[in-house]
Design a protein around this motif. Structure first.
Motif, PDB file in Angstrom:
ATOM      1  N   THR A 278       0.912  -1.465  -0.299  1.00 46.98           N
ATOM      2  CA  THR A 278       0.342  -0.016   0.091  1.00 46.98           C
ATOM      3  C   THR A 278       0.426   1.025   0.108  1.00 46.98           C
ATOM      4  N   SER A 279       1.793   1.313  -0.059  1.00 49.49           N
ATOM      5  CA  SER A 279       3.003   2.638   0.574  1.00 49.49           C
ATOM      6  C   SER A 279       2.628   2.974   1.767  1.00 49.49           C
ATOM      7  N   ARG A 280       2.264   2.626   2.773  1.00 47.63           N
ATOM      8  CA  ARG A 280       1.888   3.079   3.966  1.00 47.63           C
ATOM      9  C   ARG A 280       3.082   3.387   4.371  1.00 47.63           C
ATOM     10  N   ALA A 464      12.995  -5.660   5.484  1.00 47.47           N
ATOM     11  CA  ALA A 464      13.555  -5.942   4.760  1.00 47.47           C
ATOM     12  C   ALA A 464      14.458  -4.000   4.112  1.00 47.47           C
ATOM     13  N   VAL A 465      15.743  -3.998   4.057  1.00 52.99           N
ATOM     14  CA  VAL A 465      16.385  -3.095   4.656  1.00 52.99           C
ATOM     15  C   VAL A 465      16.773  -2.715   3.040  1.00 52.99           C
ATOM     16  N   ASP A 470      12.912  -0.738  -7.718  1.00 52.52           N
ATOM     17  CA  ASP A 470      11.074  -1.642  -7.662  1.00 52.52           C
ATOM     18  C   ASP A 470      11.165  -2.772  -7.630  1.00 52.52           C
ATOM     19  N   GLN A 471      12.393  -3.298  -8.640  1.00 48.50           N
ATOM     20  CA  GLN A 471      13.138  -5.040  -8.627  1.00 48.50           C
ATOM     21  C   GLN A 471      13.382  -5.283  -7.389  1.00 48.50           C
ATOM     22  N   HIS A 488      14.261   3.702  -2.164  1.00 49.97           N
ATOM     23  CA  HIS A 488      13.233   3.233  -3.226  1.00 49.97           C
ATOM     24  C   HIS A 488      11.916   4.298  -2.329  1.00 49.97           C
ATOM     25  N   VAL A 489      11.508   3.680  -1.550  1.00 50.90           N
ATOM     26  CA  VAL A 489      10.509   3.424  -0.478  1.00 50.90           C
ATOM     27  C   VAL A 489      10.511   4.683   0.535  1.00 50.90           C
ATOM     28  N   GLY A 490      11.099   5.100   0.430  1.00 51.00           N
ATOM     29  CA  GLY A 490      11.047   6.540   1.181  1.00 51.00           C
ATOM     30  C   GLY A 490      11.967   7.097   1.959  1.00 51.00           C
TER      31      GLY A 490
END
Length: 503
Positions: A278-280, A464-465, A470-471, A488-490
């Motif tokens: 959800t990218s939350r 995960a760190v 995106d892959q 990548h996520v923030g």
């Protein structure tokens, strides 16, 4: 009959009394057959002389015995003053005398010598894990090994703690070979009380130089030893002048760090931890940063080791905990984050050995009215559970308070799987080595699949760190890893520019 003043016995008696007064107690007067008053005095004198002779004999014995005791006590004091009581080696003061003497010889053109300083890399861990008794046994075994390799003309000393010195008579061309033999001898595993210890030694050395004094010579060898200690591969280092410059710079940096922990120079930035579906934003990881007024941002890879070496780590930790909790509490009150958003904080295993750590943390949370469930403490994987179980007790107290403990850098060490069964954990954070290449590396893919399955079976959260593409995110989602941290996520942000929650 009255005694006559001309009686020769009176003169003999006077002479005997005078000799006795000078300390000669061997005089014995024979009484006459008269058995008169003078004879009575003679008998009394003989008894007194015999008694004095006996008393003075005892006194002489006591003086001899006391003198021997004083000499023995003096020798014991000399030993205490110039030797180490645990190992029997020379102490720092005695080594200093030998260094002065050796430098004087070098100034007269006599053969050179080298001073070696060595330190055990993991001695604190040995003490924390197995207790000080075993630590003392390790120091004695190191002493025996040093004594096997040095000659009678050399000097072995214990400088304090786990630091030793060897003053060896050899020139500069022979020093590297001697240091290599010393390292090989001391690095051999030792079995003490059925426990296998791998000591791990760092050695630094410096050649004698007539322009130095004893303290400067010792400082050079000590500086080289710290250079060896910093190195991952070269555990023997010969002193070079640039090392001293770097050490002075390091000392100044430690002094600056001491001031920084009392100011806003030490602060936290925050890296979001997000739900990959959800990218939350589920949580924020607080990371220590140092904004030096002259040098700018100093990375934690530099200042955290300095904090450990200088004993400032608890102060840095306290500053980080206080600032991060203040920030997080403020965000909750202002509505910038959701009520269930959590704060992740790294702590060193030393904090877990502090009996009051859990209670102090609970007090901080109570003052800020922040639920314990919103706090997660991350502890780096490694051998941090000592025999007395102090860390385990603290972790259980934290769990009782509602504070979760996660194992950080999971998969980086050989003992990971054993820890999962032993520790009261709430989750694991995968080491970045497992994330890197996960999208193409089949072996890592299968290893990670097994880890995720095991974490699920133990009801452990799995994060995960270092997720950078995106892959990678897609591969992790396919394996069942639902939460991640990485640029990548923030991206990370300071308090003033907190990234908004998404989703």
């Amino acid at each position: 009959m009255h005694e006559s003043a001309d009686d020769p016995r009176i003169k003999e008696l006077i002479d005997a009394i005078l000799r006795t007064a000078t300390g000669d107690f061997r005089t014995f007067l024979e009484p006459s057959s008269r058995r008169d008053g003078i004879d009575a005095i003679i008998v009394g004198f003989n008894a007194m002389s015999a008694r004095l002779s006996e008393l003075y004999g005892r006194l002489d014995e006591q003086v001899v015995r006391r003198t021997a005791q004083l000499e023995s006590a003096g020798e014991q004091l000399r030993i205490l003053a110039y030797s180490d009581p645990l190992t029997g080696l020379a102490n720092r003061a005695e080594l200093g005398r030998h260094l002065d003497s050796q430098l004087a010889e070098v100034s007269r053109g006599e053969p050179a010598s080298a001073l070696f300083v060595l330190d055990l890399d993991s001695f604190k861990l040995i003490n924390d894990t197995h207790g000080h008794h075993l630590g003392d046994l390790v120091l004695r075994e190191i002493t025996r090994r040093m004594q096997r390799i040095v000659r009678d003309t050399d000097v072995a000393a214990r400088l304090g703690g786990d630091e030793f010195a060897l003053l060896v008579h050899l020139d500069s061309s022979d020093a590297p070979g001697f240091a290599a033999r010393l390292l090989a001898e001391l690095n051999q595993p030792m079995v003490l009380e059925s426990i296998v210890i791998n000591p791990g030694v760092s050695i630094g050395y410096a050649q004698a130089d007539a322009s130095l004094d004893a303290e400067q010579w010792l400082q050079q060898a000590d500086t080289a030893m710290y250079e060896a200690k910093r190195s991952k591969t070269d555990k023997v280092q010969r002193f070079a002048q640039h090392m001293l410059v770097e050490r002075v710079t390091k000392s100044r940096l430690i002094a600056d760090l001491r001031s920084a922990v009392r100011t806003e120079e030490i602060y936290a930035d925050y890296l979001p931890i997000v739900d990959l579906e959800t990218s939350r934003v589920l949580a924020y990881k607080a990371r220590a940063r140092w904004d030096h007024p002259e040098k700018g941002l100093i990375p934690p890879e530099i200042f955290v080791p300095l904090a450990k070496q200088s004993g400032l780590l608890p102060a840095v930790r306290h500053r980080m905990v206080r600032n991060s909790l203040d920030d997080f509490s403020s965000w909750r009150r202002s509505g910038e984050i959701s009520a269930d958003c959590r704060l992740h904080l790294n702590i060193n295993h030393i904090a877990l050995r502090e009996d009051a750590f859990a209670a102090q943390l609970a007090e901080e949370l109570a003052v800020l009215q922040m639920p314990a469930a919103n706090l997660v403490l991350e502890v780096t994987e490694g051998h941090f559970i000592s025999e007395d179980g102090a860390e385990l007790r603290t972790m259980r107290k934290l769990r009782e308070l509602g504070i979760q403990v996660y194992l950080d850098k999971f998969g980086a060490g050989y003992s990971s799987f054993g820890y999962l069964a032993r520790l009261p954990l709430g989750g694991i954070k995968l080491d970045k080595s497992l994330t890197n290449g996960i999208e193409t590396d089949r072996v890592k893919h299968e290893v990670l699949r097994a880890i995720v399955a095991m974490a699920d079976a133990l009801a452990l959260d799995c994060i995960a760190v270092a997720v950078r593409t995106d892959q990678q995110a897609q591969a992790l989602r396919a394996l069942g890893v639902g939460t991640a941290q990485g640029y990548h996520v923030g991206a990370s942000a300071k308090r003033a520019s907190l990234p908004p929650e998404r989703g």
